[in-house]
Design an enzyme around this catalytic site. Structure first.
Site, PDB file in Angstrom:
ATOM      1  N   SER A 220       0.836  -1.196   0.000  1.00  4.16           N
ATOM      2  CA  SER A 220       0.000   0.000   0.000  1.00  4.16           C
ATOM      3  C   SER A 220       0.876   1.253   0.000  1.00  4.16           C
ATOM      4  O   SER A 220       1.680   1.438  -0.908  1.00  4.16           O
ATOM      5  CB  SER A 220      -0.958  -0.035   1.196  1.00  4.16           C
ATOM      6  OG  SER A 220      -1.938   0.968   1.100  1.00  4.16           O
ATOM      7  N   ASP A 332      -9.525  -3.362  -6.498  1.00  2.00           N
ATOM      8  CA  ASP A 332      -9.004  -2.620  -5.353  1.00  2.00           C
ATOM      9  C   ASP A 332      -9.740  -1.285  -5.258  1.00  2.00           C
ATOM     10  O   ASP A 332      -9.698  -0.475  -6.181  1.00  2.00           O
ATOM     11  CB  ASP A 332      -7.500  -2.394  -5.520  1.00  2.00           C
ATOM     12  CG  ASP A 332      -6.841  -1.782  -4.288  1.00  2.00           C
ATOM     13  OD1 ASP A 332      -7.521  -1.052  -3.544  1.00  2.00           O
ATOM     14  OD2 ASP A 332      -5.644  -2.026  -4.086  1.00  2.00           O
ATOM     15  N   HIS A 361      -8.111  -4.582  -1.560  1.00  2.00           N
ATOM     16  CA  HIS A 361      -6.920  -3.854  -1.115  1.00  2.00           C
ATOM     17  C   HIS A 361      -6.254  -4.631   0.019  1.00  2.00           C
ATOM     18  O   HIS A 361      -6.789  -4.747   1.116  1.00  2.00           O
ATOM     19  CB  HIS A 361      -7.311  -2.449  -0.638  1.00  2.00           C
ATOM     20  CG  HIS A 361      -6.127  -1.581  -0.328  1.00  2.00           C
ATOM     21  ND1 HIS A 361      -5.276  -1.116  -1.312  1.00  2.00           N
ATOM     22  CD2 HIS A 361      -5.648  -1.116   0.848  1.00  2.00           C
ATOM     23  CE1 HIS A 361      -4.334  -0.380  -0.752  1.00  2.00           C
ATOM     24  NE2 HIS A 361      -4.524  -0.369   0.560  1.00  2.00           N
TER      25      HIS A 361
END
Length: 397
Positions: A220, A332, A361
């Site tokens: 991320s 995502d 995600h």
């Protein structure tokens, strides 16, 4: 496909006949309800196998890297079967932190002083029991970068450490300033655009274990920061390769970040209020307002738009000069398929992009009850092993 449909029809018919013979009164009086349940189950299974479970798309900028991945990472060519009862992206995103197990990992903590008087918390997993690499001076090492407010105790980080332990590698987790229970010594936190702390950490690790091969993996925001670092450094880095998973390619502006408020403002209010109006910042209702009042000012950006542009890795991809594998899910919620820079990846022979149809995600859950390793973990394990054990094949990229 016809064979698949035939098999489901036969299965449904046989199960219905069996249960109707064994149970004289069905769910709704004559087994009709059970037949409906079986029919729905067969239809759902057919939909899942034909529309949900798919092979990921692998995009690369050069034949050498593409061939390397095909040889060393067979998981990239396999069909990804997301957990059948939570395959949708938003569900995977929400449920992963609560359902995945947290393997026990014993770290050795190091507080690294920064040039501005601040400090970084590094958590080392030395793996002194490594059989494959008993020599600590040459033991392959992986630097791990967690997400926005993540630490070394996030489940996805712990699973990456576990995978590395099985292979005999050492890990170092880079905790951003102020998120790992250490004191914030200066009124400065972190952001994806600023890579000074990451550069200092990489230099420190390399000077400490100069003989050990080193790679990095970011998740991320950690992947955003890692990409921005590589884009700025080019070949002037000691990293052999990198992996970025569930990375955002453009700075996200559209969700409330109460956790960041908590860590950066409430927990460290005493030091931060020396430079910032904390009460004014706390009234921000969106991440854009928060950045306008805090992040952009802290890191010297005249406007929010300039900060967002500098933080967005899509502008740095062309400058990455070491092998880098990126993993994203098309569903995502923070980096949807239309935001994934496929064309930019195709222009750089050092880059490869793996896109799954589902995964959300940092989700990538698989199996009936996804408590253990995920598809993301399997990709990480095979790529890291390929880099450290067959990295010579990438020297001519």
């Amino acid at each position: 496909m016809n064979t698949l449909e035939f098999n489901f029809n036969v299965l449904t018919r046989d199960l219905s006949l069996y249960w109707e013979n064994q149970v004289k009164v069905g769910l709704f009086g004559s087994g009709v309800g059970l037949s409906l349940v079986l029919g729905f189950s067969a239809a759902y299974a057919y939909y899942y196998l034909s529309s949900v479970a798919k092979k990921p798309q692998l995009v690369s900028g050069g034949k050498t890297f593409h061939q390397f991945l095909k040889e060393q990472c067979p998981v990239l060519s396999e069909t990804y079967y997301p957990t059948f009862w939570c395959w949708e992206g938003r569900i995977q995103t929400l449920i992963r932190p609560f359902i995945t197990a947290k393997p026990w990992v014993e770290y050795r903590n190091e507080l690294l002083g920064m040039a501005d008087g601040g400090q970084i918390s590094l958590d080392w997993f030395d793996n002194d029991d490594s059989v494959c690499y008993p020599d600590t001076t040459t033991r392959p090492t992986i630097l791990l970068l967690p997400g926005l407010t993540g630490t070394s105790m996030e489940s996805y980080i712990l699973h990456m450490v576990q995978q590395s332990q099985d292979l005999g590698y050492r890990c170092v987790v880079f905790n951003n300033r102020g998120v790992s229970n250490e004191r914030l010594l200066t009124p400065r936190t972190y952001c994806a655009a600023n890579t000074e702390d990451l550069e200092a950490v990489i230099d420190h690790i390399h000077s400490t274990i100069a003989g050990a091969p080193l790679m990095a993996a970011g998740v991320s925001m950690g992947g955003m920061m890692l990409t921005n670092y590589l884009g700025r450094k080019g070949r002037e880095t000691c990293l052999r390769a990198a992996a970025a998973k569930a990375r955002n390619y453009k700075c996200f502006l559209y969700f409330k970040c109460y956790v960041l408020f908590c860590f950066s403002l409430v927990l460290h209010r005493q030091i931060l209020e020396k430079l910032f109006d904390i009460d004014h910042i706390m009234k921000a209702k969106t991440i854009r307002e928060f950045d306008e009042r805090f992040t952009s000012i802290m890191f010297g950006y005249p406007t929010n738009d300039e900060y967002y542009r500098d933080a967005s890795p899509c502008h740095k991809l062309k400058s990455v000069q070491i092998p880098m594998l990126c993993l994203n899910a098309a569903d995502d919620v923070f980096s949807p398929s239309h935001a994934i820079p496929v064309e930019a990846v195709k222009q750089n022979p050092n880059l490869a992009l793996l896109v799954t149809s589902h995964g959300g995600h940092i989700g990538f859950l698989e199996g009936l009850w996804p408590r253990q390793s995920t598809y993301m973990d399997r990709v990480f394990r095979q790529f890291a092993k390929g880099v450290f054990e067959h990295g010579r094949k990438l020297e001519d990229l």
